[in-house]
Design a protein around this motif. Structure first.
Motif, PDB file in Angstrom:
ATOM      1  N   ALA A 108      -6.069  27.378   1.981  1.00  0.00           N
ATOM      2  CA  ALA A 108      -6.216  26.070   2.624  1.00  0.00           C
ATOM      3  C   ALA A 108      -5.702  26.167   4.050  1.00  0.00           C
ATOM      4  O   ALA A 108      -4.842  26.983   4.366  1.00  0.00           O
ATOM      5  N   GLN A 109      -6.229  25.347   4.900  1.00  0.00           N
ATOM      6  CA  GLN A 109      -5.805  25.358   6.292  1.00  0.00           C
ATOM      7  C   GLN A 109      -4.368  24.890   6.401  1.00  0.00           C
ATOM      8  O   GLN A 109      -3.983  23.886   5.833  1.00  0.00           O
ATOM      9  N   ARG A 110      -3.577  25.614   7.156  1.00  0.00           N
ATOM     10  CA  ARG A 110      -2.199  25.233   7.454  1.00  0.00           C
ATOM     11  C   ARG A 110      -2.106  24.991   8.947  1.00  0.00           C
ATOM     12  O   ARG A 110      -2.859  25.569   9.726  1.00  0.00           O
ATOM     13  N   ALA A 168       0.836  -1.203   0.000  1.00  0.00           N
ATOM     14  CA  ALA A 168       0.000   0.000   0.000  1.00  0.00           C
ATOM     15  C   ALA A 168       0.870   1.253   0.000  1.00  0.00           C
ATOM     16  O   ALA A 168       0.569   2.230  -0.700  1.00  0.00           O
ATOM     17  N   PHE A 169       1.949   1.224   0.769  1.00  0.00           N
ATOM     18  CA  PHE A 169       2.860   2.368   0.820  1.00  0.00           C
ATOM     19  C   PHE A 169       3.496   2.617  -0.545  1.00  0.00           C
ATOM     20  O   PHE A 169       3.539   3.749  -1.018  1.00  0.00           O
ATOM     21  N   LEU A 170       3.975   1.565  -1.178  1.00  0.00           N
ATOM     22  CA  LEU A 170       4.609   1.715  -2.490  1.00  0.00           C
ATOM     23  C   LEU A 170       3.608   2.243  -3.523  1.00  0.00           C
ATOM     24  O   LEU A 170       3.943   3.103  -4.335  1.00  0.00           O
ATOM     25  N   ALA A 171       2.384   1.741  -3.477  1.00  0.00           N
ATOM     26  CA  ALA A 171       1.360   2.199  -4.420  1.00  0.00           C
ATOM     27  C   ALA A 171       1.003   3.667  -4.181  1.00  0.00           C
ATOM     28  O   ALA A 171       0.820   4.431  -5.128  1.00  0.00           O
ATOM     29  N   ALA A 172       0.915   4.060  -2.918  1.00  0.00           N
ATOM     30  CA  ALA A 172       0.524   5.429  -2.588  1.00  0.00           C
ATOM     31  C   ALA A 172       1.617   6.444  -2.898  1.00  0.00           C
ATOM     32  O   ALA A 172       1.322   7.573  -3.290  1.00  0.00           O
ATOM     33  N   THR A 173       2.866   6.046  -2.718  1.00  0.00           N
ATOM     34  CA  THR A 173       3.969   7.000  -2.881  1.00  0.00           C
ATOM     35  C   THR A 173       4.606   6.961  -4.262  1.00  0.00           C
ATOM     36  O   THR A 173       5.249   7.930  -4.663  1.00  0.00           O
ATOM     37  N   GLY A 174       4.463   5.847  -4.956  1.00  0.00           N
ATOM     38  CA  GLY A 174       5.109   5.714  -6.260  1.00  0.00           C
ATOM     39  C   GLY A 174       6.586   5.366  -6.163  1.00  0.00           C
ATOM     40  O   GLY A 174       7.296   5.371  -7.171  1.00  0.00           O
ATOM     41  N   ALA A 205       3.573  14.448   3.228  1.00  0.00           N
ATOM     42  CA  ALA A 205       2.426  15.233   3.694  1.00  0.00           C
ATOM     43  C   ALA A 205       2.823  16.696   3.870  1.00  0.00           C
ATOM     44  O   ALA A 205       2.048  17.597   3.542  1.00  0.00           O
ATOM     45  N   ALA A 206       4.029  16.940   4.367  1.00  0.00           N
ATOM     46  CA  ALA A 206       4.504  18.317   4.532  1.00  0.00           C
ATOM     47  C   ALA A 206       4.658  18.993   3.176  1.00  0.00           C
ATOM     48  O   ALA A 206       4.312  20.170   3.007  1.00  0.00           O
ATOM     49  N   ILE A 207       5.152  18.267   2.196  1.00  0.00           N
ATOM     50  CA  ILE A 207       5.292  18.815   0.847  1.00  0.00           C
ATOM     51  C   ILE A 207       3.913  19.137   0.277  1.00  0.00           C
ATOM     52  O   ILE A 207       3.703  20.201  -0.302  1.00  0.00           O
ATOM     53  N   ALA A 208       2.969  18.250   0.464  1.00  0.00           N
ATOM     54  CA  ALA A 208       1.610  18.474  -0.044  1.00  0.00           C
ATOM     55  C   ALA A 208       0.974  19.683   0.627  1.00  0.00           C
ATOM     56  O   ALA A 208       0.277  20.465  -0.019  1.00  0.00           O
ATOM     57  N   ALA A 251       6.918   5.707   7.863  1.00  0.00           N
ATOM     58  CA  ALA A 251       6.288   6.778   8.641  1.00  0.00           C
ATOM     59  C   ALA A 251       6.976   8.114   8.358  1.00  0.00           C
ATOM     60  O   ALA A 251       6.306   9.139   8.150  1.00  0.00           O
ATOM     61  N   LYS A 252       8.292   8.110   8.330  1.00  0.00           N
ATOM     62  CA  LYS A 252       9.045   9.345   8.076  1.00  0.00           C
ATOM     63  C   LYS A 252       8.770   9.870   6.669  1.00  0.00           C
ATOM     64  O   LYS A 252       8.563  11.065   6.459  1.00  0.00           O
ATOM     65  N   GLU A 253       8.747   8.987   5.705  1.00  0.00           N
ATOM     66  CA  GLU A 253       8.514   9.386   4.313  1.00  0.00           C
ATOM     67  C   GLU A 253       7.081   9.877   4.123  1.00  0.00           C
ATOM     68  O   GLU A 253       6.844  10.844   3.406  1.00  0.00           O
TER      69      GLU A 253
END
Length: 114
Positions: free
Chosen positions: A76-78, A13-19, A65-68, A58-60
């Motif tokens: 947008a809410q920060r 799932a992680f690999l699919a979500a992150t590419g 998420a921070a980049i997004a 978790a770190k990645e």
């Protein structure tokens, strides 16, 4: 509960979500580009290896998420509080020497010189 099955599903799932490619994940997380391939071929990692891989995920995930959040549209809410990385490119709360000199009416070619 099957720890290895849960971990492999979480990793997929992680690999699919992150590419991230399987070899890229193995190289960056564990220093072993063959980790994911060998995992699919029956490799049974120890608990320390699984913990290291999960810590990397978790770190990645947090990094992405921070980049997004930084790329979110205006308005947008920060998160509240100072985020030095997210504030990059915006005018700082503390003025630079040049900005302070301009506010005081000092010519810019004299700002910061003693």
């Amino acid at each position: 509960m099957d720890l290895l099955k849960d971990f492999t599903e979480e990793l997929a799932a992680f690999l699919a979500a992150t590419g991230i490619t399987p070899s890229g994940f193995g190289r960056r997380a564990l220093g072993d580009p063959n980790f994911v391939t060998e995992l699919s071929q029956g490799r049974a990692p120890n608990l320390r290896t699984i913990a290291r891989a999960r810590a990397f995920m978790a770190k990645e995930t947090a990094r992405l998420a921070a980049i997004a959040a930084r790329r979110s549209p205006l308005g947008a809410q920060r998160p509240k509080g100072g985020d030095a990385v997210a504030d990059r490119g915006r005018e700082a709360a503390t003025p630079s020497v040049r900005q302070a000199a301009k506010a005081e009416g000092v010519p810019s070619n004299k700002a910061g010189k003693t």
